[in-house]
Design a protein around this motif. Structure first.
Motif, PDB file in Angstrom:
ATOM      1  N   GLU A   1       0.819  -1.193   0.000  1.00  0.00           N
ATOM      2  CA  GLU A   1       0.000   0.000   0.000  1.00  0.00           C
ATOM      3  C   GLU A   1       0.869   1.265   0.000  1.00  0.00           C
ATOM      4  OE1 GLU A   1      -3.358   1.596   2.903  1.00  0.00           O
ATOM      5  OE2 GLU A   1      -3.689  -0.469   2.234  1.00  0.00           O
ATOM      6  N   VAL A   2       1.950   1.273   0.769  1.00  0.00           N
ATOM      7  CA  VAL A   2       2.851   2.431   0.775  1.00  0.00           C
ATOM      8  C   VAL A   2       3.459   2.621  -0.606  1.00  0.00           C
ATOM      9  CG1 VAL A   2       5.026   3.336   1.699  1.00  0.00           C
ATOM     10  CG2 VAL A   2       3.365   2.306   3.237  1.00  0.00           C
ATOM     11  N   LEU A   7       4.317   6.288  -2.747  1.00  0.00           N
ATOM     12  CA  LEU A   7       5.441   6.424  -3.682  1.00  0.00           C
ATOM     13  C   LEU A   7       5.029   6.345  -5.151  1.00  0.00           C
ATOM     14  CD1 LEU A   7       8.096   4.305  -1.772  1.00  0.00           C
ATOM     15  CD2 LEU A   7       7.721   6.786  -1.700  1.00  0.00           C
ATOM     16  N   ASN A   8       3.740   6.145  -5.407  1.00  0.00           N
ATOM     17  CA  ASN A   8       3.200   6.107  -6.771  1.00  0.00           C
ATOM     18  C   ASN A   8       3.789   5.014  -7.650  1.00  0.00           C
ATOM     19  OD1 ASN A   8       1.401   8.268  -6.349  1.00  0.00           O
ATOM     20  ND2 ASN A   8       3.036   9.742  -6.734  1.00  0.00           N
ATOM     21  N   GLY A  18       6.242  -7.733  -9.678  1.00  0.00           N
ATOM     22  CA  GLY A  18       6.276  -8.048  -8.259  1.00  0.00           C
ATOM     23  C   GLY A  18       6.855  -6.910  -7.437  1.00  0.00           C
ATOM     24  N   ALA A  19       6.627  -6.990  -6.129  1.00  0.00           N
ATOM     25  CA  ALA A  19       7.104  -5.947  -5.222  1.00  0.00           C
ATOM     26  C   ALA A  19       8.624  -5.962  -5.096  1.00  0.00           C
ATOM     27  CB  ALA A  19       6.458  -6.113  -3.848  1.00  0.00           C
TER      28      ALA A  19
END
Length: 104
Positions: A1-2, A7-8, A18-19
């Motif tokens: 979510e952050v 941070l867009n 992926g993250a």
């Protein structure tokens, strides 16, 4: 979510790569620099453990991006050790990368 809200980082990047990826940390580091109106920024995304790893991205995998002005560097590391050691090694590596970028 952050990553997305603050941070867009685009949802397309997160779903596609992926993250924990080069593409994600590059968008993160740009977001940090923009959000803080700073000359330099660091972004990390990884799997510090003890769980959460996979064959493609084992525990200890950390992508680091640094930015100074308009220049960016990004690198993937695979650190050994427990969670605290992985975090410490990632932190040291990120700071060293930023110092090296700033002195180029």
């Amino acid at each position: 979510e952050v990553k997305t809200r603050v941070l867009n980082v685009s949802s397309e990047i997160l779903s596609g790569f992926g993250a924990v990826s080069r593409e994600t940390v590059l968008q993160m580091v740009s977001g940090v620099q923009r959000l803080l109106s700073s000359d330099c920024a660091i972004a990390t995304s990884g799997i510090a453990g003890p769980g959460g790893g996979s064959v493609e991205k084992p525990v200890g995998t950390v992508w680091i991006a640094v930015r100074y002005g308009e220049r960016s560097e990004v690198e993937c590391f695979c650190f050994e050790g427990d969670r605290e050691q992985v975090i410490a090694r990632a932190t040291q590596s990120a700071l060293l990368m930023l110092i090296q970028l700033m002195t180029k």
